[in-house]
Design an enzyme around this catalytic site. Structure first.
Site, PDB file in Angstrom:
ATOM      1  N   GLU A  25      52.284 -22.808   7.160  1.00 28.41           N
ATOM      2  CA  GLU A  25      51.577 -22.841   5.866  1.00 28.41           C
ATOM      3  C   GLU A  25      52.535 -23.117   4.699  1.00 28.41           C
ATOM      4  OE1 GLU A  25      50.843 -19.444   3.528  1.00 28.41           O
ATOM      5  OE2 GLU A  25      51.127 -18.044   5.186  1.00 28.41           O
ATOM      6  N   LYS A 160      50.439  -6.786   5.730  1.00 28.80           N
ATOM      7  CA  LYS A 160      51.159  -5.848   4.872  1.00 28.80           C
ATOM      8  C   LYS A 160      50.240  -4.712   4.474  1.00 28.80           C
ATOM      9  CE  LYS A 160      54.638  -8.543   2.524  1.00 28.80           C
ATOM     10  NZ  LYS A 160      54.317  -9.957   2.460  1.00 28.80           N
TER      11      LYS A 160
HETATM   12  N1  PSU Z   1      50.449 -12.004   2.921  1.00 28.66           N
HETATM   13  C1  PSU Z   1      51.791 -12.002   3.057  1.00 28.66           C
HETATM   14  N2  PSU Z   1      52.481 -13.108   2.673  1.00 28.66           N
HETATM   15  C2  PSU Z   1      51.869 -14.219   2.174  1.00 28.66           C
HETATM   16  C3  PSU Z   1      50.441 -14.206   2.047  1.00 28.66           C
HETATM   17  C4  PSU Z   1      49.786 -13.092   2.442  1.00 28.66           C
HETATM   18  O1  PSU Z   1      52.352 -11.017   3.514  1.00 28.66           O
HETATM   19  O2  PSU Z   1      52.542 -15.202   1.817  1.00 28.66           O
HETATM   20  C5  PSU Z   1      49.730 -15.430   1.537  1.00 28.66           C
HETATM   21  C6  PSU Z   1      49.223 -16.277   2.711  1.00 28.66           C
HETATM   22  O3  PSU Z   1      49.275 -17.641   2.349  1.00 28.66           O
HETATM   23  C7  PSU Z   1      47.771 -15.828   2.823  1.00 28.66           C
HETATM   24  C8  PSU Z   1      47.418 -15.636   1.366  1.00 28.66           C
HETATM   25  O4  PSU Z   1      46.929 -16.761   3.458  1.00 28.66           O
HETATM   26  O5  PSU Z   1      48.574 -15.045   0.790  1.00 28.66           O
HETATM   27  C9  PSU Z   1      46.200 -14.749   1.181  1.00 28.66           C
HETATM   28  O6  PSU Z   1      45.792 -14.772  -0.154  1.00 28.66           O
HETATM   29  P1  PSU Z   1      44.371 -14.138  -0.557  1.00 28.66           P
HETATM   30  O7  PSU Z   1      44.505 -12.665  -0.295  1.00 28.66           O
HETATM   31  O8  PSU Z   1      44.204 -14.464  -2.004  1.00 28.66           O
HETATM   32  O9  PSU Z   1      43.345 -14.789   0.299  1.00 28.66           O
END
Ligand code: PSU
Ligand code: MN
Length: 303
Positions: A25, A160
């Site tokens: 990603e 996390k």
């Molecule tokens: N959690 C992490 N590191 C990240 C992300 C999430 O520990 O880099 C990033 C990933 O790209 C994930 C996104 O798909 O954040 C999720 O964002 P949201 O909660 O806004 O959907």
């Protein structure tokens, strides 16, 4: 579709020859880590995949094209622009593409583009999930819906504890997503190997994981599979210290009224600030570890 999707020559050749490909990603590059460590890590992860015998396909939207496979200079461009690049989840794709704009792909969008390109294995750090307090905010990452509908296997280090891990597992269960622990019965919590929550199944080899994914796809069950891979012991962090930082970051986000797509990047950056450089080096190591496991699974899938 041809007019939207652009597969790099190396990725296209590997797919045509039936060789293993691993998707990566780009939100982790532009929003997940600071420059220049973000670019260094992205290139290092690609190299680790090549060394282990697969072709890496970093995924992003550039100039309105859905790109599967980036050049080093495209990675450098996304990393340097950082948070100025739109964080692109499923709902962002139509307008970004129509405008010819750039987008850093979340887990959800990377799954979509990987699937369009014909790539079925994807390595990342952590997935989005159900946020703490979601019973009132309804903040649930589109990553979970995507895992429920798009047939891509995602290797991560768990989620996390900025999230509500129990509710995240409940949501995945509702969507029919198998949550596999690689060599563990417990859901890893990104910086730490344990969380107190159980995965659905413990599988101990890349071959067993590949057979389960193959069975899921052949039965046309829809949706993806989540493989959780604990951070290597030597890089894992002290749970008390990391959890204190996470609690403080969540409290700060509430106080500041951070919401919507800003929540995850805010929490990631704040946790990093509160723990100094330690959380960043743990983060880099767990992504490399996931890329190596994803490569072994991708190789087992094509053999
Ligand atoms: N959690 C992490 N590191 C990240 C992300 C999430 O520990 O880099 C990033 C990933 O790209 C994930 C996104 O798909 O954040 C999720 O964002 P949201 O909660 O806004 O959907
Ligand atoms: Mn959200």
């Amino acid at each position: 579709m041809k007019e939207y999707l652009e597969i790099s020559p190396a990725v296209k050749a590997a797919l045509l020859a039936g060789e293993p490909v691993v998707a990566l990603e780009s939100t982790i590059i532009s929003h997940g880590m600071p420059y220049p460590q973000n670019v260094e890590t992205a290139l290092q992860v690609e190299a680790a995949i090549r060394d282990a015998g697969a072709v890496p396909a970093t995924i992003a939207v550039i100039g309105g094209k859905l790109k599967a496979g980036l050049t080093a200079s495209e990675i450098e461009y996304l990393g340097k622009k950082g948070p100025a690049v739109t964080k692109a989840s499923r709902r962002d794709l139509p307008v970004l593409v129509a405008r010819g704009a750039d987008g850093a792909c979340t887990v959800a969008t990377t799954m979509i583009i990987a699937h369009l390109a014909g790539i079925s294995v994807f390595a990342t750090g952590g997935i989005g999930g159900v946020h703490r307090g979601a019973e009132t905010t309804m903040d649930i990452s589109a990553d979970l819906e995507e895992l429920g509908r798009t047939p891509v296997l995602v290797v991560c280090a768990g989620a996390k504890a900025i999230l509500d891990l129990g509710l995240t597992l409940e949501y995945l269960e509702t969507k029919g997503v198998p949550v596999i622990g690689y060599g563990t019965e417990e859901l890893p919590a990104f910086y730490t190997r344990t969380s107190g929550f159980k995965v659905d199944y413990r599988l101990d080899t890349p071959e067993e994981i590949a057979s389960a994914f193959r069975a899921q796809q052949e039965m046309r069950l829809d949706g993806g599979m989540l493989v959780t891979n604990p951070i290597p012991e030597e890089y894992s962090m002290d749970p008390a210290r990391i959890n204190a930082a996470i609690d403080e970051a969540v409290a700060d986000a509430r106080r500041l009224g951070i919401h919507g797509k800003e929540t995850t990047p805010y929490l990631l950056a704040r946790v990093k600030e509160l723990t100094g450089g330690d959380s960043l080096s743990a983060n880099i190591q767990l992504v490399l570890n996931n890329a190596r496991l994803a490569t072994r699974i991708a190789r087992a899938l094509v053999s």
